[in-house]
Design an enzyme around this catalytic site. Sequence first.
Site: not given
Ligand code: DQA
Length: 151
Positions: A9-10, A17, A22, A73, A76, A97, A99, A106
Site C-alpha cells: 500500500p501507498n 507521499r 521516500y 516491499n 505498512a 524484503e 524497504h 524511524r
Molecule cells: C516502507 C516502510 C514502511 O514502514 C511504510 O509503511 C511504507 C514504506 C519503505 O519502503 O520504506 O509504506 O515499506
Amino acid sequence: MKLLILNGPNINMLGIRESAVYGAEDYVALCQFIKATALELGVETEIKQSNCEGELVTFIQEAYGEVDGIVINPAAYTHYSIALLDALKSVKIPAIEVHLSNIHAREDFRHKSVTAAACKGQICGLGFDGYALAMRALVDMNRQLVFKPPQ
Ligand code: DQA
C-alpha cells in the site's frame, strides 16, 4: 528466470507521499528502474502493486510454480500482516524484503517486521537500489541452485 516484484500500500504514491522520507521519484520511475535492472540481469519480471492485503496474498499464491523469486516491499503490512507472512511461507519461493527507507531509524512501530521471517533477507534504507540488490541476490541464489555441483 522470472522474478515477481511486489509492492504494498501507498508505494504507488511515491513522488507525492513524504518526499523527505521516500524521495522525489515516482512509482513509474521505480518500475522503470526495476525493468532496467531486469534487462541488465537477463531476467523476466512482473511488477505488481496493491493497496489491499488480500490482493497481495492472492498475487503471492498465483506466483506458486510461476516465478523463481519474489522481491517484496509489503509497506505498512510489513509490521503486522500475518496473512502475508503465511502466504510467503506457503509458496516457499525465495523472497527478499525491501524497504526504501531505513525502518530501524524511524518510529518504533516500524522496527519490527512480521514478514521478514519468511524471507531470505531484508534490505532497507537504500532507496531504489535496494530493489536492484535484492533482484541480484535472487539471481545469484537461483544460479547456485541450478549450477550446484553434484555432492
Ligand atoms: C516502507 C516502510 C514502511 O514502514 C511504510 O509503511 C511504507 C514504506 C519503505 O519502503 O520504506 O509504506 O515499506
